[in-house]
Write a protein that holds these residues in place. Structure first.
Motif, PDB file in Angstrom:
ATOM      1  N   LYS A  80       0.847  -1.192   0.000  1.00 44.76           N
ATOM      2  CA  LYS A  80       0.000   0.000   0.000  1.00 44.76           C
ATOM      3  C   LYS A  80       0.879   1.236   0.000  1.00 44.76           C
ATOM      4  CE  LYS A  80      -4.346  -0.885   2.298  1.00 44.76           C
ATOM      5  NZ  LYS A  80      -5.162  -0.539   3.441  1.00 44.76           N
ATOM      6  N   ARG A  81       0.451   2.239  -0.740  1.00 43.20           N
ATOM      7  CA  ARG A  81       1.121   3.527  -0.696  1.00 43.20           C
ATOM      8  C   ARG A  81       0.438   4.336   0.397  1.00 43.20           C
ATOM      9  NH1 ARG A  81       5.037   4.854  -3.493  1.00 43.20           N
ATOM     10  NH2 ARG A  81       4.528   3.478  -5.211  1.00 43.20           N
ATOM     11  N   MET A  82       1.242   4.901   1.305  1.00 41.72           N
ATOM     12  CA  MET A  82       0.701   5.619   2.445  1.00 41.72           C
ATOM     13  C   MET A  82       1.381   6.982   2.575  1.00 41.72           C
ATOM     14  SD  MET A  82       0.562   2.495   5.173  1.00 41.72           S
ATOM     15  CE  MET A  82      -0.953   2.885   6.001  1.00 41.72           C
ATOM     16  N   SER A  83       0.676   7.907   3.232  1.00 37.69           N
ATOM     17  CA  SER A  83       1.253   9.227   3.472  1.00 37.69           C
ATOM     18  C   SER A  83       2.320   9.122   4.558  1.00 37.69           C
ATOM     19  CB  SER A  83       0.164  10.208   3.900  1.00 37.69           C
ATOM     20  OG  SER A  83      -0.311   9.874   5.197  1.00 37.69           O
ATOM     21  N   SER A  84       3.149  10.136   4.675  1.00 40.15           N
ATOM     22  CA  SER A  84       4.212  10.108   5.683  1.00 40.15           C
ATOM     23  C   SER A  84       3.621  10.095   7.097  1.00 40.15           C
ATOM     24  CB  SER A  84       5.156  11.291   5.504  1.00 40.15           C
ATOM     25  OG  SER A  84       4.456  12.509   5.608  1.00 40.15           O
ATOM     26  N   GLU A  85       2.463  10.715   7.312  1.00 37.69           N
ATOM     27  CA  GLU A  85       1.815  10.688   8.624  1.00 37.69           C
ATOM     28  C   GLU A  85       1.335   9.277   8.967  1.00 37.69           C
ATOM     29  OE1 GLU A  85       0.713  12.924   6.202  1.00 37.69           O
ATOM     30  OE2 GLU A  85       1.879  14.625   6.973  1.00 37.69           O
ATOM     31  N   GLU A  86       0.776   8.575   7.981  1.00 39.93           N
ATOM     32  CA  GLU A  86       0.319   7.201   8.198  1.00 39.93           C
ATOM     33  C   GLU A  86       1.505   6.274   8.492  1.00 39.93           C
ATOM     34  OE1 GLU A  86      -3.657   6.655   5.486  1.00 39.93           O
ATOM     35  OE2 GLU A  86      -1.748   6.929   4.421  1.00 39.93           O
ATOM     36  N   VAL A  87       2.604   6.449   7.774  1.00 42.73           N
ATOM     37  CA  VAL A  87       3.799   5.632   7.998  1.00 42.73           C
ATOM     38  C   VAL A  87       4.358   5.911   9.391  1.00 42.73           C
ATOM     39  CG1 VAL A  87       6.176   5.199   7.247  1.00 42.73           C
ATOM     40  CG2 VAL A  87       4.361   5.420   5.545  1.00 42.73           C
ATOM     41  N   SER A  88       4.374   7.167   9.795  1.00 43.99           N
ATOM     42  CA  SER A  88       4.846   7.513  11.143  1.00 43.99           C
ATOM     43  C   SER A  88       3.978   6.855  12.209  1.00 43.99           C
ATOM     44  CB  SER A  88       4.825   9.025  11.349  1.00 43.99           C
ATOM     45  OG  SER A  88       5.776   9.645  10.549  1.00 43.99           O
ATOM     46  N   GLY A  89       2.669   6.842  11.988  1.00 49.48           N
ATOM     47  CA  GLY A  89       1.763   6.181  12.927  1.00 49.48           C
ATOM     48  C   GLY A  89       2.038   4.692  13.034  1.00 49.48           C
ATOM     49  N   LEU A  90       2.334   4.066  11.904  1.00 44.90           N
ATOM     50  CA  LEU A  90       2.652   2.633  11.897  1.00 44.90           C
ATOM     51  C   LEU A  90       3.944   2.345  12.651  1.00 44.90           C
ATOM     52  CD1 LEU A  90       1.975   1.535   8.208  1.00 44.90           C
ATOM     53  CD2 LEU A  90       0.680   0.882  10.218  1.00 44.90           C
ATOM     54  N   THR A  91       4.972   3.101  12.342  1.00 45.03           N
ATOM     55  CA  THR A  91       6.284   2.829  12.918  1.00 45.03           C
ATOM     56  C   THR A  91       6.359   3.179  14.404  1.00 45.03           C
ATOM     57  OG1 THR A  91       7.129   4.976  12.169  1.00 45.03           O
ATOM     58  CG2 THR A  91       7.483   3.073  10.723  1.00 45.03           C
ATOM     59  N   GLU A  92       5.464   4.017  14.884  1.00 45.62           N
ATOM     60  CA  GLU A  92       5.439   4.390  16.301  1.00 45.62           C
ATOM     61  C   GLU A  92       4.485   3.523  17.114  1.00 45.62           C
ATOM     62  OE1 GLU A  92       4.554   8.551  16.291  1.00 45.62           O
ATOM     63  OE2 GLU A  92       6.422   9.054  15.253  1.00 45.62           O
ATOM     64  N   ASN A  93       3.823   2.569  16.464  1.00 49.32           N
ATOM     65  CA  ASN A  93       2.886   1.680  17.145  1.00 49.32           C
ATOM     66  C   ASN A  93       3.653   0.807  18.142  1.00 49.32           C
ATOM     67  OD1 ASN A  93       1.086  -0.379  17.881  1.00 49.32           O
ATOM     68  ND2 ASN A  93       0.077  -0.340  15.893  1.00 49.32           N
ATOM     69  N   PRO A  94       3.293   0.844  19.434  1.00 50.22           N
ATOM     70  CA  PRO A  94       4.034   0.075  20.439  1.00 50.22           C
ATOM     71  C   PRO A  94       3.861  -1.443  20.318  1.00 50.22           C
ATOM     72  CG  PRO A  94       2.128   1.120  21.428  1.00 50.22           C
ATOM     73  CD  PRO A  94       2.223   1.626  20.024  1.00 50.22           C
ATOM     74  N   LYS A  95       2.917  -1.899  19.511  1.00 49.28           N
ATOM     75  CA  LYS A  95       2.698  -3.334  19.337  1.00 49.28           C
ATOM     76  C   LYS A  95       3.622  -3.935  18.278  1.00 49.28           C
ATOM     77  CE  LYS A  95      -1.903  -3.150  21.081  1.00 49.28           C
ATOM     78  NZ  LYS A  95      -3.206  -3.685  21.113  1.00 49.28           N
ATOM     79  N   PHE A  96       4.425  -3.074  17.646  1.00 52.11           N
ATOM     80  CA  PHE A  96       5.372  -3.524  16.633  1.00 52.11           C
ATOM     81  C   PHE A  96       6.780  -3.129  17.060  1.00 52.11           C
ATOM     82  CE2 PHE A  96       1.470  -3.790  14.387  1.00 52.11           C
ATOM     83  CZ  PHE A  96       1.641  -4.795  13.462  1.00 52.11           C
ATOM     84  N   PHE A  97       7.728  -4.036  16.832  1.00 49.77           N
ATOM     85  CA  PHE A  97       9.118  -3.827  17.217  1.00 49.77           C
ATOM     86  C   PHE A  97       9.974  -3.729  15.963  1.00 49.77           C
ATOM     87  CE2 PHE A  97      13.345  -5.307  18.373  1.00 49.77           C
ATOM     88  CZ  PHE A  97      13.593  -4.572  19.531  1.00 49.77           C
ATOM     89  N   LYS A  98      10.858  -2.742  15.918  1.00 49.63           N
ATOM     90  CA  LYS A  98      11.733  -2.552  14.760  1.00 49.63           C
ATOM     91  C   LYS A  98      12.836  -3.609  14.798  1.00 49.63           C
ATOM     92  CE  LYS A  98      14.344   0.968  12.343  1.00 49.63           C
ATOM     93  NZ  LYS A  98      14.701   2.387  12.316  1.00 49.63           N
TER      94      LYS A  98
END
Length: 114
Positions: free
Chosen positions: A42-60
């Motif tokens: 999916k193509r997402m906006s930078s705000e949506e990507v930031s929301g995904l990457t800051e989700n505490p249920k996901f680990f980098k």
């Protein structure tokens, strides 16, 4: 008689924490989501990507990949394995430093659940 079925289209209406094992962030907002038996881009906006990457249920787990903590079944030899009902397993690579941090996080999560 007409019967309307409420069938959820996983490709369009997936629930991030429930359906996705891990996702990768690519260039120009292209995000690749990996589920049990599918991959969705999916193509997402930078705000949506930031929301995904800051989700505490996901680990980098590495520079562009985030793993769903609840879906992890094991960590071994630089790989994060995900829960699967069938004989096949899905995995993604993890760096040594992040592997150590993730193991600590999973241990803390397990202790808090008890």
């Amino acid at each position: 008689m007409n019967v309307a079925l409420n069938v959820r289209n996983t490709y369009e209406d997936f629930v991030l924490e429930k359906d996705i094992m891990f996702f990768r962030v690519g260039e120009h907002g292209l995000v690749s989501f990996h589920g049990k038996n599918y991959n969705i881009k999916k193509r997402m906006s930078s705000e949506e990507v930031s929301g995904l990457t800051e989700n505490p249920k996901f680990f980098k787990v590495n520079t562009d990949c985030y793993a769903n903590i609840a879906k992890i079944s094991g960590i071994q030899d630089g790989k994060v394995y995900f829960e699967m009902k069938s004989g096949e397993t899905k995995y993604t690579a993890i760096t040594k430093l992040r592997q150590f941090r993730l193991k600590e996080l999973l241990q803390m999560t397990k202790e808090q659940a008890q």
